[in-house]
Enzyme design. Structure first.
Site: not given
Length: 211
Positions: A53, A57, A158, A17, A170, A47, A51
Site C-alpha cells: 500500500d 491509497h 494505515h 476485495w 499485506e 491490491h 501487495h
C-alpha cells in the site's frame, strides 16, 4: 541460502476485495496469430494478492507507489508468529525484543481459507505504531489483506503507520515460514501515480542472522 516465496499465486481464482477488479489473464495475441510469439494481457487491482500500500491509497496527499524508497523493501527482516488473536497491539509485544529490527513481518494464521476473501481476520491496533516507530521499524508486513479491520472506513492504523513513515506489506503467505531472521525482497512496480502495487515477495535464509 534458501529462497522462500511468500507471494500469493496470481491466478484467476484469487480472492479480491469485494467489489474490486477480479484478476483476468488471457492471450491478446497467440503465436498462431502472430506467427512468432504469444502476448499476454492482464487486468487486476493493484491490491490483488501480496501487495504494497502506498500512502496515496488512503490519503490524496500521500506518496504514490513510484515515490516510495525501494531500500525499505530489501534487507534483513524479522518474522514473528502471533496466532489466535483478534487484534495485535503494543501489549502483544511484551517480552519480544525488536532491537535493531527495521522490517517486521507478523504471521497471524488468521486467513484460514486462502481461496476465499476472509470475513474477519487479525488486524493491528493503532497503539502498536508508536512502539514500532520508537524501535525504528520502517516496514510492517502481515498475512492478511489489511492492517486495519476489513470493515474499517477510517483506516486508523494505515494513517498512523504513514504518519510514522512505516511502509505496509499485506497479503503475504506465511503458513510455511518459521519465526526468525531473514532477508526480504518485495519490490513494488514503478507505477507512476499508483496507490499500490503487487509484489513478488521472497525471504532468503541467512547463514548468520544478526542485527
Amino acid at each position: 541460502m534458501k529462497i522462500i516465496d511468500i507471494s500469493q499465486p496470481l491466478l484467476e481464482q484469487i480472492p479480491v476485495w469485494p467489489g474490486d477488479t477480479p484478476l483476468t489473464y488471457d492471450l491478446a495475441v497467440t503465436k498462431e496469430q502472430s506467427g512468432s510469439v504469444n502476448v499476454g494481457r492482464i487486468q487486476m487491482s493493484v491490491h490483488t494478492g501480496t501487495h504494497v500500500d502506498a500512502p496515496y491509497h488512503f490519503d490524496v496527499n500521500g506518496d504514490q507507489v513510484n515515490q516510495l524508497d525501494l531500500k525499505i523493501f530489501m534487507g534483513q527482516v524479522r518474522v514473528i508468529h502471533l496466532p489466535n488473536r483478534m487484534s495485535i497491539g503494543a501489549s502483544d509485544f511484551e517480552g519480544i525484543s525488536l532491537e535493531g529490527v527495521k522490517r517486521l513481518i507478523i504471521r497471524t494464521d488468521s486467513w484460514q481459507d486462502p481461496t476465499r476473501f476472509p470475513e474477519t481476520c487479525t488486524y493491528l491496533r493503532p497503539d502498536l505504531v508508536p512502539l514500532l516507530a520508537k524501535k525504528g521499524i520502517q516496514l510492517i508486513g502481515l498475512d492478511v489483506p489489511s492492517v486495519d479491520p476489513l470493515d474499517s472506513k477510517e483506516l486508523p492504523t494505515h494513517h498512523a503507520l504513514a504518519d510514522a513513515g512505516i511502509y505496509i506489506l499485506e497479503g503475504a503467505v506465511l503458513s510455511h515460514v518459521e519465526e526468525g531472521n531473514y532477508e526480504l525482497i518485495a519490490l513494488p512496480l514503478p507505477i507512476v501515480g499508483g496507490d499500490g502495487s503487487p509484489v513478488r515477495a521472497v525471504l532468503r535464509t541467512l547463514s548468520e542472522a544478526s542485527y
